[in-house]
Design a protein around this motif. Structure first.
Motif, PDB file in Angstrom:
ATOM      1  N   TYR A 173       2.038   9.193  -5.811  1.00 37.81           N
ATOM      2  CA  TYR A 173       1.083   9.749  -4.843  1.00 37.81           C
ATOM      3  C   TYR A 173       0.507   8.648  -3.973  1.00 37.81           C
ATOM      4  CZ  TYR A 173      -2.794  12.699  -3.205  1.00 37.81           C
ATOM      5  OH  TYR A 173      -3.681  13.425  -2.449  1.00 37.81           O
ATOM      6  N   SER A 216      -1.599   8.673  -0.358  1.00 41.03           N
ATOM      7  CA  SER A 216      -2.150   9.376   0.799  1.00 41.03           C
ATOM      8  C   SER A 216      -2.396   8.392   1.935  1.00 41.03           C
ATOM      9  CB  SER A 216      -3.450  10.091   0.431  1.00 41.03           C
ATOM     10  OG  SER A 216      -4.450   9.149   0.123  1.00 41.03           O
ATOM     11  N   PRO A 265       3.465  13.878  -3.062  1.00 44.72           N
ATOM     12  CA  PRO A 265       2.239  14.556  -3.481  1.00 44.72           C
ATOM     13  C   PRO A 265       2.295  15.230  -4.842  1.00 44.72           C
ATOM     14  CG  PRO A 265       3.324  15.786  -1.749  1.00 44.72           C
ATOM     15  CD  PRO A 265       4.064  14.484  -1.886  1.00 44.72           C
TER      16      PRO A 265
END
Length: 170
Positions: A105, A107, A100
């Motif tokens: 990154y 998700s 994060p």
């Protein structure tokens, strides 16, 4: 089957600073922070303040929101969030994120929930492959109408990771 586990907890009642204020990153989410001491369990040192940098982090530094998996394996992540009572938000979101704070990154398992008539107590769970060197965090968001981000605070949070280290292949 072998498991490596970490269990993090933060609670406003046991925090010198009270409720955890939600501040939003560029992606519109807040990385939940966890202290390095207290009721947590971390026998594999996956939430070590020295992970991820040249100097040890301190709570509530953004790195205090990271778990660094100790092993390759199939990770079961779970989280619980208690929101401070606030009349403004109409939606609460949460997501588990690989790396994060870095360039990788990624998700996964973004969940949103409408406001309930009682307290705003949410629990989440997801599974995915985890790797040493790729940290995991819990990011949350409270939204008002028109996707407006609301600075509602947290009163309690937990983040847990169980790594199944004996994943077999055919």
């Amino acid at each position: 089957m072998s498991l490596a586990v970490v269990s993090l907890i933060w609670d406003a009642q046991h925090s010198e600073s009270g409720a955890q204020r939600v501040t939003y990153d560029d992606d519109g989410y807040h990385l939940v922070r966890f202290p390095y001491e207290g009721e947590s369990s971390d026998p594999w040192r996956m939430h070590d303040p020295a992970n991820g940098g040249g100097h040890p982090a301190t709570f509530p530094d953004p790195r205090s929101g990271l778990i660094y998996p100790s092993h390759e394996g199939w990770g079961l992540v779970s989280a619980m969030v208690h929101w401070e009572k606030d009349a403004e938000p109409h939606e609460y979101r949460a997501r588990f994120v690989r790396d994060p704070l870095g360039d990788g990154y990624d998700s996964t398992a973004t969940t949103d929930a409408a406001v309930t008539g009682g307290g705003q107590y949410k629990a989440y769970m997801w599974q995915f492959f985890v790797h040493p060197g790729t940290p995991i965090g819990l990011k949350i968001s409270a939204r008002g109408t028109g996707d407006t981000k609301i600075a509602t605070a947290l009163t309690h949070a937990q983040l847990k990771l169980a790594i199944h280290t004996d994943v077999i292949t055919p």
